[in-house]
Design a protein around this motif. Sequence first.
Motif, PDB file in Angstrom:
ATOM      1  N   PRO A   1       0.831  -1.212   0.000  1.00  0.00           N
ATOM      2  CA  PRO A   1       0.000   0.000   0.000  1.00  0.00           C
ATOM      3  C   PRO A   1       0.867   1.264   0.000  1.00  0.00           C
ATOM      4  N   PRO A   2       0.316   2.407  -0.374  1.00  0.00           N
ATOM      5  CA  PRO A   2       1.122   3.640  -0.468  1.00  0.00           C
ATOM      6  C   PRO A   2       1.872   3.974   0.823  1.00  0.00           C
ATOM      7  N   ARG A   3       1.239   3.683   1.986  1.00  0.00           N
ATOM      8  CA  ARG A   3       1.897   4.019   3.251  1.00  0.00           C
ATOM      9  C   ARG A   3       3.181   3.200   3.411  1.00  0.00           C
ATOM     10  N   GLU A   4       3.113   1.915   3.027  1.00  0.00           N
ATOM     11  CA  GLU A   4       4.297   1.061   3.109  1.00  0.00           C
ATOM     12  C   GLU A   4       5.351   1.502   2.100  1.00  0.00           C
ATOM     13  N   GLN A   5       4.898   1.895   0.942  1.00  0.00           N
ATOM     14  CA  GLN A   5       5.846   2.385  -0.076  1.00  0.00           C
ATOM     15  C   GLN A   5       6.610   3.589   0.471  1.00  0.00           C
ATOM     16  N   ALA A   6       5.872   4.477   1.188  1.00  0.00           N
ATOM     17  CA  ALA A   6       6.513   5.682   1.731  1.00  0.00           C
ATOM     18  C   ALA A   6       7.567   5.314   2.760  1.00  0.00           C
ATOM     19  N   LYS A   7       7.248   4.273   3.550  1.00  0.00           N
ATOM     20  CA  LYS A   7       8.213   3.863   4.579  1.00  0.00           C
ATOM     21  C   LYS A   7       9.490   3.308   3.937  1.00  0.00           C
ATOM     22  N   TRP A   8       9.313   2.493   2.902  1.00  0.00           N
ATOM     23  CA  TRP A   8      10.481   1.919   2.219  1.00  0.00           C
ATOM     24  C   TRP A   8      11.264   3.021   1.504  1.00  0.00           C
ATOM     25  N   ARG A   9      10.531   4.004   0.993  1.00  0.00           N
ATOM     26  CA  ARG A   9      11.213   5.128   0.323  1.00  0.00           C
ATOM     27  C   ARG A   9      12.044   5.911   1.342  1.00  0.00           C
ATOM     28  N   ALA A  10      11.455   6.071   2.525  1.00  0.00           N
ATOM     29  CA  ALA A  10      12.179   6.799   3.573  1.00  0.00           C
ATOM     30  C   ALA A  10      13.441   6.031   3.968  1.00  0.00           C
ATOM     31  N   LEU A  11      13.312   4.693   3.985  1.00  0.00           N
ATOM     32  CA  LEU A  11      14.457   3.849   4.332  1.00  0.00           C
ATOM     33  C   LEU A  11      15.592   4.023   3.308  1.00  0.00           C
ATOM     34  N   VAL A  12      15.221   4.047   2.037  1.00  0.00           N
ATOM     35  CA  VAL A  12      16.218   4.229   0.973  1.00  0.00           C
ATOM     36  C   VAL A  12      16.821   5.629   1.059  1.00  0.00           C
ATOM     37  N   ASP A  13      15.957   6.631   1.349  1.00  0.00           N
ATOM     38  CA  ASP A  13      16.466   8.007   1.477  1.00  0.00           C
ATOM     39  C   ASP A  13      17.483   8.102   2.618  1.00  0.00           C
ATOM     40  N   ASP A  14      17.204   7.378   3.698  1.00  0.00           N
ATOM     41  CA  ASP A  14      18.147   7.360   4.828  1.00  0.00           C
ATOM     42  C   ASP A  14      19.479   6.768   4.394  1.00  0.00           C
ATOM     43  N   MET A  15      19.380   5.689   3.589  1.00  0.00           N
ATOM     44  CA  MET A  15      20.620   5.040   3.123  1.00  0.00           C
ATOM     45  C   MET A  15      21.416   5.980   2.243  1.00  0.00           C
ATOM     46  N   ARG A  16      20.732   6.772   1.477  1.00  0.00           N
ATOM     47  CA  ARG A  16      21.439   7.764   0.647  1.00  0.00           C
ATOM     48  C   ARG A  16      22.029   8.854   1.525  1.00  0.00           C
ATOM     49  N   ALA A  17      21.176   9.326   2.490  1.00  0.00           N
ATOM     50  CA  ALA A  17      21.590  10.476   3.307  1.00  0.00           C
ATOM     51  C   ALA A  17      22.797  10.137   4.167  1.00  0.00           C
ATOM     52  N   ASP A  18      22.857   8.921   4.714  1.00  0.00           N
ATOM     53  CA  ASP A  18      23.995   8.620   5.602  1.00  0.00           C
ATOM     54  C   ASP A  18      25.197   8.041   4.853  1.00  0.00           C
ATOM     55  N   GLY A  19      25.097   8.016   3.544  1.00  0.00           N
ATOM     56  CA  GLY A  19      26.257   7.610   2.748  1.00  0.00           C
ATOM     57  C   GLY A  19      26.364   6.116   2.519  1.00  0.00           C
ATOM     58  N   SER A  20      25.388   5.340   2.990  1.00  0.00           N
ATOM     59  CA  SER A  20      25.489   3.882   2.828  1.00  0.00           C
ATOM     60  C   SER A  20      25.500   3.496   1.357  1.00  0.00           C
TER      61      SER A  20
END
Lengths: 264, 496
Positions: free
Chosen positions: A225-244
């Motif tokens: 569902p869209p809410r889950e998609q947003a959570k996974w997107r946030a997870l990927v954004d975190d990985m980008r933001a912290d340099g992973s």
Amino acid sequence: MTRLPQRRLIASALALLVSAAGHAGELPDCSRPLSLALHEHGLLYSRQSGEGIDRDIADELIRRSGCTINVTVLPRARIWQLIESGGLDFSLSGITSESRERFAAFAWYFSNKYYLLVRRDAGVQRVGDFTKNPDLRLGAIRSFRYSPTANRLVDSLDAEQRVSFASSLTPLYEILLANQVQGMIIEPFDYPALESSHIRTQTTILEFDDPPVPHGLIMSKRSLPPREQAKWRALVDDMRADGSIERIFEKYFKPELARAMTRF
Amino acid sequence: MTLPPKLKALLLPLCVGLLSLALTGWLWHHEQQTLDTNLRANFDFSVRQTTSRIEQRLAAYEQMLRGARGLFNASSNVTHADFQRYVDALTDGGDFAGLQIMVFSARQAGNPMTAPITYVAPSTPLNRKALSQNLYAEPVRRAAMLQARDSGTIAITPKVRLLMDDAQTLPGFAMFLAIYTHNHPVNSLAARQASLYGWVHVAFRLHDLMASLYGEGTPGIALRIYDGVRTDPEGLMFDSHPNTDKITPVHFEALEYISFPQHSWTLQILSTPEFEQRYSHDSAHIIAIAGSGVSLLLAVLTWQLATGRARAFARAQAMTRELRESEERMRHMAQHDPLTHLPNRALFSDRLQAALARARRDSAGAGLMFVDLDHFKPVNDAYGHAVGDHLLVAATKRMRDCLRESDTLARVGGDEFVVLLPHIDTRDDARLVAERIRTSLALPFLIDNHALAISASIGIGIFPEHGSDDVTLIKSADDAMYRAKDAGRDRLVFAD
């Protein structure tokens, strides 16, 4: 500026931060085992070694989310079919298109350009030369999409029955060397294969005049569902933001190229 | 430059016909393209479907091996009986009907070059022969086994002869999946190499694989599967239509490559004539034939419409002319004698009245003669009416030659004629004319090779001397003519 608009601005910014923090902090729903498919493609994933950029990103997603994710290896065309039907939750390093937007959501984590790898003896100086010579055939991976100019090239040649499709890159290199096709479209993940002396001496690389195309985590809209998609997107954004993400790319590319690909 | 009218009339129909033909041509071309596009789309769909069905079948085999791995992961002590029960359970369904053999080869801890077959299923006498064989010793299979060990995923051999097959049997391939020691880490290459417990391995023949595919094959599609990326006869593993080479020409051909670690399969997919018969139809030909017919009809119709006014006008003109001619003819017939074409009594009467009126107005004279042919009846009786009629015509000509243009000669009875002389000054003028007529008629006639002799009895009346109106003048002249007859014929007599 009056005080009232100023207050409103601050309130809006706070609301945005709180909302973002909420999504960022909230982990995805792991109440069922999830599925993720890799596809064999150069540095993205190698069946031979069982390693690659996508494998590392999948591992990092599993680690951060704490979810059980069954990772399989499938042909790319099959992956898109399963994403569309909801039989598969995720895949990696996907690019969007108008038709894919209907059934897939994306979380971008890198971008890259596309190149045309052509045989030196094909007499192709520019990308346009390839279309003009009816004797030249292109090798492509079934269901792959590229940058706009590359897509146009593949579609126009396919309409003339001048494309041979494969389920992965490996046979394409073989048929390129055997002169069964005279060109194929490559990405930076395919550079190691180009270091083979056979390919390097017999081919040349032409650049498509397109900007880099974003790639990312593919999520099935039917299964998530869209809410889950947003959570996974946030997870990927975190990985980008912290340099992973950049660190994963640095394992496979020179630092400058890794930076260029992951900072877009 | 001006065009001739006939060419001008043809120009518009020609243009319409050509335009219609051009439209037909365009429609035919468009239909042909649509058919080709649909045919191509159907072929592409068949290619994708064929490839996908084979990939799915291979994925099913992979699942089967993963199930076996699951068996070994579930228990650290899987017995030969457990293994056979697992395979028996698989073959209960029809999905793996082509499964020839599934084996487990245990890694020998002390001897890395040995991996003898430990378990075999189904447990048939033929399969049991494979027990203890060392697959690791065979380079092709060893490469796949190492591949499977290092990757943790499926590895497939190139074309091989199955363990239980002799040299003549059809080619097959073997699939390996590594089994790792229970609860050992396998997240890196080194860990996988260190944790190797053995391999599960299945062997299939290509024909069995193709026979067990889900769904129906696409009619009209021939499939060949080659080991490797070249379509050499040596690499041919499967051919659905062994005689396709004899079917020419092949309209569509596609090469698709299914890749496995280290090697690939080439799927050569060809359309057969049955494919085109199935998906194409004759609409393009129908359009071409119907369009040409309609174009011709349109051209004819346009010609009809374009020239209709001119043709109707020409027809109306012709009819008017015919009507006028007919009217003229009727008028002539009403006023003239049909045999001699001389004015009849009615026309003569009009002319006489007109001449007398003019003479009365000018105080001038006019003459009226009654001419009766003598001996005509005997000729008629002797030689027939045809000769009599010819004689009348000849006599008329002679009398006509004796008259002026302004004089009127009319036939008023069988052999009776009247002559109007509208302009005379004296009775001698009339005598002169009458004498010329009498003399002329007295000469013999040669009619139809018959020498005929007649004469004329002529009575002459002079206006106003012998009658002040037409009635009295006619009576005077008529009386005079009878007196000439009575006096012995062939003479002229003036009225009293």
